[in-house]
Design a protein around this motif. Structure first.
Motif, PDB file in Angstrom:
ATOM      1  N   ILE A   1       0.835  -1.192   0.000  1.00  0.00           N
ATOM      2  CA  ILE A   1       0.000   0.000   0.000  1.00  0.00           C
ATOM      3  C   ILE A   1       0.877   1.251   0.000  1.00  0.00           C
ATOM      4  N   GLY A   4       2.088   2.042  -3.410  1.00  0.00           N
ATOM      5  CA  GLY A   4       1.026   2.685  -4.173  1.00  0.00           C
ATOM      6  C   GLY A   4       0.837   4.141  -3.801  1.00  0.00           C
ATOM      7  N   VAL A   5       0.915   4.441  -2.508  1.00  0.00           N
ATOM      8  CA  VAL A   5       0.797   5.827  -2.050  1.00  0.00           C
ATOM      9  C   VAL A   5       1.941   6.656  -2.625  1.00  0.00           C
ATOM     10  N   ARG A   8       1.628   7.329  -6.384  1.00  0.00           N
ATOM     11  CA  ARG A   8       0.554   8.255  -6.741  1.00  0.00           C
ATOM     12  C   ARG A   8       0.893   9.698  -6.364  1.00  0.00           C
ATOM     13  N   ILE A  78      -5.526   6.444  -3.859  1.00  0.00           N
ATOM     14  CA  ILE A  78      -4.882   5.818  -2.694  1.00  0.00           C
ATOM     15  C   ILE A  78      -5.894   5.008  -1.900  1.00  0.00           C
ATOM     16  N   ILE A  81      -6.760   1.364  -3.206  1.00  0.00           N
ATOM     17  CA  ILE A  81      -5.828   0.236  -3.052  1.00  0.00           C
ATOM     18  C   ILE A  81      -6.253  -0.700  -1.920  1.00  0.00           C
ATOM     19  N   ILE A 101      -3.283  -6.143  -4.053  1.00  0.00           N
ATOM     20  CA  ILE A 101      -2.849  -4.832  -3.571  1.00  0.00           C
ATOM     21  C   ILE A 101      -1.574  -4.400  -4.273  1.00  0.00           C
ATOM     22  N   SER A 105      -1.199  -1.311  -6.776  1.00  0.00           N
ATOM     23  CA  SER A 105      -0.263  -0.257  -6.373  1.00  0.00           C
ATOM     24  C   SER A 105       0.664   0.154  -7.502  1.00  0.00           C
TER      25      SER A 105
END
Length: 186
Positions: A1, A4-5, A8, A78, A81, A101, A105
């Motif tokens: 996660i 992915g954050v 982004r 965000i 995800i 996930i 991501s």
């Protein structure tokens, strides 16, 4: 996660707005009335106004600056995800949600859409939430009260999803068709 954050947020405002983003930014001007927002939206685009209203409220609270416009879709991207991971876990009941996930991501399209001032990340998020409640209704053996609550949440998020883009009707239509087929033959 966290990957992915990072992906982004990394270089969120690296490029300038392109034409469609400028339109969303112009429509979401917090300094104009709601009726003017709707008028601007109807003059230029015929898609639902839900995303622009979220953007308008965000910019009203923070500032009407182009740098802040991309925060809203990034937030929706965000949030998508972990919710997609939850949906995956609901369906498979295994650790495959970790792969889901991870793939969400690093997905280039999801990252790109999370960095555009357009409604696509909101559509994705609302579709995931809609599917979570739909899956809860059709698979879990729930009490009448819980089923009623989940059904009402499903209806609420179906309306929000349809209010974000007309093509989300495909999801709702497939859910209705699936339910009708299931109840007719099983």
């Amino acid at each position: 996660i966290l990957i992915g954050v990072f992906l982004r947020i990394y270089q969120l405002n690296f490029e300038s707005y392109w034409l469609d983003e400028m339109i969303s930014y112009w429509v979401a001007d917090p300094n104009i009335s709601l009726s003017d927002t709707l008028t601007r939206r109807n003059q230029i685009e015929q898609t639902p106004v839900l995303f622009d209203l979220f953007l308008k409220e965000y910019m009203k609270f923070f500032s009407y600056e182009p740098e802040f416009g991309r925060h809203v879709p990034a937030f929706f991207g965000i949030l998508s995800i972990p919710l997609l991971g939850f949906l995956s876990h609901q369906i498979s009941k295994s650790n495959s949600f970790i792969l889901t996930i991870f793939l969400a991501s690093i997905n280039v399209y999801l990252i790109s859409y999370s960095q555009e001032v357009r409604p696509y990340s909101l559509i994705f998020l609302l579709s995931i939430i809609n599917l979570i409640f739909y899956y809860k209704i059709i698979t879990e053996n729930l009490s009448i009260l819980k089923k009623f609550i989940f059904f009402n949440l499903f209806i609420f998020f179906s309306v929000l999803t349809l209010s974000s883009h007309p093509f989300t009707f495909i999801i709702l239509f497939s859910q209705i068709l699936n339910s009708a087929f299931f109840y007719l033959f099983f």
